[in-house]
Design a protein around this motif. Structure first.
Motif, PDB file in Angstrom:
ATOM      1  N   LEU A 130       0.825  -1.209   0.000  1.00 52.42           N
ATOM      2  CA  LEU A 130       0.000   0.000   0.000  1.00 52.42           C
ATOM      3  C   LEU A 130       0.861   1.262   0.000  1.00 52.42           C
ATOM      4  CD1 LEU A 130      -2.753  -1.080   2.559  1.00 52.42           C
ATOM      5  CD2 LEU A 130      -3.065  -0.715   0.110  1.00 52.42           C
ATOM      6  N   ALA A 131       1.875   1.280   0.860  1.00 56.64           N
ATOM      7  CA  ALA A 131       2.745   2.454   0.949  1.00 56.64           C
ATOM      8  C   ALA A 131       3.526   2.664  -0.346  1.00 56.64           C
ATOM      9  CB  ALA A 131       3.705   2.305   2.125  1.00 56.64           C
ATOM     10  N   GLY A 132       4.011   1.570  -0.911  1.00 57.13           N
ATOM     11  CA  GLY A 132       4.779   1.687  -2.145  1.00 57.13           C
ATOM     12  C   GLY A 132       3.925   2.071  -3.344  1.00 57.13           C
ATOM     13  N   SER A 133       2.695   1.558  -3.396  1.00 56.85           N
ATOM     14  CA  SER A 133       1.822   1.810  -4.540  1.00 56.85           C
ATOM     15  C   SER A 133       1.465   3.287  -4.646  1.00 56.85           C
ATOM     16  CB  SER A 133       0.545   0.967  -4.416  1.00 56.85           C
ATOM     17  OG  SER A 133       0.846  -0.408  -4.468  1.00 56.85           O
ATOM     18  N   ILE A 134       1.081   3.891  -3.525  1.00 56.58           N
ATOM     19  CA  ILE A 134       0.734   5.313  -3.543  1.00 56.58           C
ATOM     20  C   ILE A 134       1.987   6.175  -3.404  1.00 56.58           C
ATOM     21  CG2 ILE A 134      -0.602   7.133  -2.415  1.00 56.58           C
ATOM     22  CD1 ILE A 134      -2.301   5.108  -3.866  1.00 56.58           C
ATOM     23  N   GLY A 135       2.963   5.681  -2.652  1.00 64.98           N
ATOM     24  CA  GLY A 135       4.204   6.432  -2.468  1.00 64.98           C
ATOM     25  C   GLY A 135       4.923   6.706  -3.779  1.00 64.98           C
TER      26      GLY A 135
ATOM     27  N   ILE B  67      -3.436   9.545   3.274  1.00 66.96           N
ATOM     28  CA  ILE B  67      -3.689   8.268   3.931  1.00 66.96           C
ATOM     29  C   ILE B  67      -2.407   7.454   4.047  1.00 66.96           C
ATOM     30  CG2 ILE B  67      -4.950   6.085   3.750  1.00 66.96           C
ATOM     31  CD1 ILE B  67      -7.102   7.551   2.194  1.00 66.96           C
ATOM     32  N   THR B  68      -1.536   7.596   3.059  1.00 62.35           N
ATOM     33  CA  THR B  68      -0.344   6.756   2.973  1.00 62.35           C
ATOM     34  C   THR B  68       0.803   7.241   3.859  1.00 62.35           C
ATOM     35  OG1 THR B  68      -0.958   6.244   0.692  1.00 62.35           O
ATOM     36  CG2 THR B  68       1.300   5.730   1.342  1.00 62.35           C
TER      37      THR B  68
ATOM     38  N   LEU C  95       1.417   5.409   7.032  1.00 61.02           N
ATOM     39  CA  LEU C  95       1.950   4.069   6.794  1.00 61.02           C
ATOM     40  C   LEU C  95       3.455   4.133   6.544  1.00 61.02           C
ATOM     41  CD1 LEU C  95      -0.816   2.575   4.449  1.00 61.02           C
ATOM     42  CD2 LEU C  95      -0.700   2.566   6.951  1.00 61.02           C
ATOM     43  N   MET C  96       3.890   5.142   5.791  1.00 66.87           N
ATOM     44  CA  MET C  96       5.323   5.331   5.572  1.00 66.87           C
ATOM     45  C   MET C  96       6.039   5.611   6.888  1.00 66.87           C
ATOM     46  SD  MET C  96       5.448   7.735   2.179  1.00 66.87           S
ATOM     47  CE  MET C  96       4.720   7.261   0.615  1.00 66.87           C
ATOM     48  N   PHE C  97       5.414   6.437   7.717  1.00 71.78           N
ATOM     49  CA  PHE C  97       6.002   6.765   9.015  1.00 71.78           C
ATOM     50  C   PHE C  97       6.138   5.509   9.873  1.00 71.78           C
ATOM     51  CE2 PHE C  97       5.659   8.092  13.476  1.00 71.78           C
ATOM     52  CZ  PHE C  97       6.702   9.017  13.542  1.00 71.78           C
ATOM     53  N   TYR C  98       5.120   4.664   9.843  1.00 71.45           N
ATOM     54  CA  TYR C  98       5.188   3.413  10.601  1.00 71.45           C
ATOM     55  C   TYR C  98       6.342   2.547  10.107  1.00 71.45           C
ATOM     56  CZ  TYR C  98       4.202  -1.371  11.939  1.00 71.45           C
ATOM     57  OH  TYR C  98       4.331  -2.653  12.415  1.00 71.45           O
ATOM     58  N   LEU C  99       6.457   2.379   8.801  1.00 72.31           N
ATOM     59  CA  LEU C  99       7.526   1.555   8.236  1.00 72.31           C
ATOM     60  C   LEU C  99       8.893   2.145   8.556  1.00 72.31           C
ATOM     61  CD1 LEU C  99       5.903   0.784   4.768  1.00 72.31           C
ATOM     62  CD2 LEU C  99       6.161  -0.797   6.697  1.00 72.31           C
TER      63      LEU C  99
ATOM     64  N   LEU D  21       8.365  14.256   0.133  1.00 72.86           N
ATOM     65  CA  LEU D  21       7.938  14.468  -1.248  1.00 72.86           C
ATOM     66  C   LEU D  21       6.440  14.234  -1.409  1.00 72.86           C
ATOM     67  CD1 LEU D  21      10.927  12.788  -3.134  1.00 72.86           C
ATOM     68  CD2 LEU D  21      10.346  15.221  -3.136  1.00 72.86           C
ATOM     69  N   SER D  22       5.897  13.250  -0.685  1.00 70.52           N
ATOM     70  CA  SER D  22       4.461  12.990  -0.769  1.00 70.52           C
ATOM     71  C   SER D  22       3.656  14.152  -0.205  1.00 70.52           C
ATOM     72  CB  SER D  22       4.115  11.697  -0.013  1.00 70.52           C
ATOM     73  OG  SER D  22       4.700  10.568  -0.638  1.00 70.52           O
ATOM     74  N   ALA D  23       4.134  14.726   0.890  1.00 74.80           N
ATOM     75  CA  ALA D  23       3.461  15.903   1.456  1.00 74.80           C
ATOM     76  C   ALA D  23       3.512  17.064   0.481  1.00 74.80           C
ATOM     77  CB  ALA D  23       4.111  16.290   2.784  1.00 74.80           C
ATOM     78  N   LEU D  24       4.659  17.220  -0.177  1.00 75.01           N
ATOM     79  CA  LEU D  24       4.798  18.292  -1.161  1.00 75.01           C
ATOM     80  C   LEU D  24       3.890  18.046  -2.363  1.00 75.01           C
ATOM     81  CD1 LEU D  24       6.395  20.896  -1.559  1.00 75.01           C
ATOM     82  CD2 LEU D  24       8.173  19.560  -2.714  1.00 75.01           C
ATOM     83  N   ALA D  25       3.770  16.774  -2.765  1.00 77.61           N
ATOM     84  CA  ALA D  25       2.879  16.437  -3.879  1.00 77.61           C
ATOM     85  C   ALA D  25       1.424  16.704  -3.513  1.00 77.61           C
ATOM     86  CB  ALA D  25       3.054  14.969  -4.271  1.00 77.61           C
TER      87      ALA D  25
END
Length: 417
Positions: free
Chosen positions: A133-138, A177-178, A181-185, A204-208
């Motif tokens: 999930l994290a990789g797919s949206i990340g 949402i993701t 999950l990244m933070f957890y990993l 980068l996701s926050a910036l996106a």
């Protein structure tokens, strides 16, 4: 090259899927959430990869000797009730042809969501699902973040076309949402390079998400960050990081971005906001008039002419809550809200069970971060038509499996002691 790579990966996974239905579930989640075939430009964009994986997974589930029963939990039972209710409302839809097309898509998502709940049973499978999930949206977060930097924030970030996250607003919410999950990993890996990589991916996701120019996403990320800060055991450190990064990210965005965000305070003058309010009123009037709602796909001029204050302003619901209300009535809304509450309570139960168990710290952190994702989805979803977006349902599967693993481990520990 991309088409060939995606094709080789998917067809190469089929022997592993036939050996283990859990692998099939992970491949399905990857294809359905990320839609990797959309990143090509040739033959792969039109191949039915999801169908192929679904068939292989169902066959593997049929021949596998692993447990096949659906865990009977409040989450799974309420989701099943929601599916049953949607099948009751669908035959009475105001737009039968369009409704059945959407019904076909939604039922496929729900079927495979139940399959994921059936086959994800171990801690290893749980963590693999979180990584998928994290990789797919990340992937889109990193790509979108780099695009935002290169454009100086002057161009909007969009997702892959003809998918749930193709719209800029939808992609922003998926990224929000993701991020937990990244933070957890990141917090649960000992590899320094991976920790740094996940830190960069989150930034980068926050910036996106900001680069999407989504006002709902800004509200969602604010609510999520506040929740993560409240739940953090290191409030000073996390607060310092947020206070440092937030002004930098906001300062990077151009004036046109700030001007759009400022319209949150002047929504009465914004045509988009007024269109959403009109669609919400339409959904309310429709649900009051029809006990079963209007069925799938009610954004139609004829329906708006009958139920909307402004019949000429036809909009999608732009809200998970008003979407379910308009399509499936007050009963559908009640079931959906109950499903959200059950999901939150499942995470809270995991947190309570694992708070004093060092060996289950992984489950404690995961449940907490899923709650953060839920906060983001609950707030951001209030402004988007993402009722059938499959990622939240996969997070429900994660919680179901995590609670089963936790309770089994605690019971085993008690017996051994």
């Amino acid at each position: 090259m991309r088409d060939l790579l995606v094709t080789l990966v998917i067809f190469g996974s089929l022997p592993f899927i036939l050996k283990s239905p859990a692998i099939g579930a992970l491949m399905w989640v990857w294809v359905s959430v990320m839609n990797p075939h959309t990143q090509g430009w040739g033959f792969a964009t039109h191949l039915p990869f999801a169908f192929i994986i679904a068939i292989a997974t169902m066959f593997s589930l049929l021949i596998s000797r692993t447990p096949k029963s659906l865990p009977l939990t409040p989450i799974s039972l309420l989701l099943l009730a929601f599916v049953v209710w949607m099948n009751i409302t669908a035959p009475f839809a105001l737009l039968p042809e369009a409704s059945w097309v959407q019904w076909n898509k939604v039922m496929k998502i729900m079927l495979m969501s139940f399959v994921v709940m059936m086959v994800i049973r171990t801690r290893q499978d749980i963590l693999r699902l979180v990584w998928v999930l994290a990789g797919s949206i990340g992937y889109y977060g990193v790509k979108g973040g780099i695009f935002t930097i290169r454009s100086g924030g002057t161009e909007r970030v969009w997702g892959p076309e003809e998918t749930f996250i193709g719209d800029n607003n939808a992609l922003a919410l998926a990224l929000i949402i993701t991020i937990p999950l990244m933070f957890y990993l990141q917090q649960n890996t000992d590899k320094r390079w991976l920790r740094h990589g996940l830190s960069a991916a989150m930034l980068l996701s926050a910036l996106a998400a900001l680069g999407s120019y989504s006002r709902g996403a800004l509200l969602a990320i604010a609510a999520m960050c506040l929740f993560m800060w409240i739940k953090s055991g290191r409030k000073v450190a996390l607060g310092a990081v947020l206070c440092l990064l937030t002004p930098l990210l906001l300062a990077f965005m151009p004036d046109r971005w700030s001007e759009r965000m400022d319209t949150i305070n002047t929504y009465q003058e914004d045509s988009s906001a007024l269109g959403r309010l009109n669609a919400w009123q339409m959904a309310w009037n429709l649900a009051r008039d029809r006990f079963l709602g209007g069925g799938f796909e009610v954004s139609d001029p004829g329906i708006f002419a009958r139920y909307a204050p402004n019949p000429m302003d036809v909009h999608a619901a732009h809200s998970i809550y008003f979407q379910v209300l308009g399509e499936h009535g007050f009963v559908g809304l009640a079931i959906y809200l109950a499903l959200g509450i059950a999901t939150w309570r499942a995470a809270s139960r995991i947190i309570k069970l694992t708070r004093n168990a060092a060996e289950l710290r992984w489950a404690l952190g995961l449940a907490t971060m899923i709650q953060a994702s839920m906060i983001g989805f609950a707030v951001g979803g209030a402004f988007l038509s993402l009722l059938y977006f499959d990622m939240p349902y996969y997070l429900m599967a994660v919680l179901i499996a995590t609670r089963i693993v936790v309770e089994r481990q605690l019971l085993t520990g008690q017996i051994q002691s």
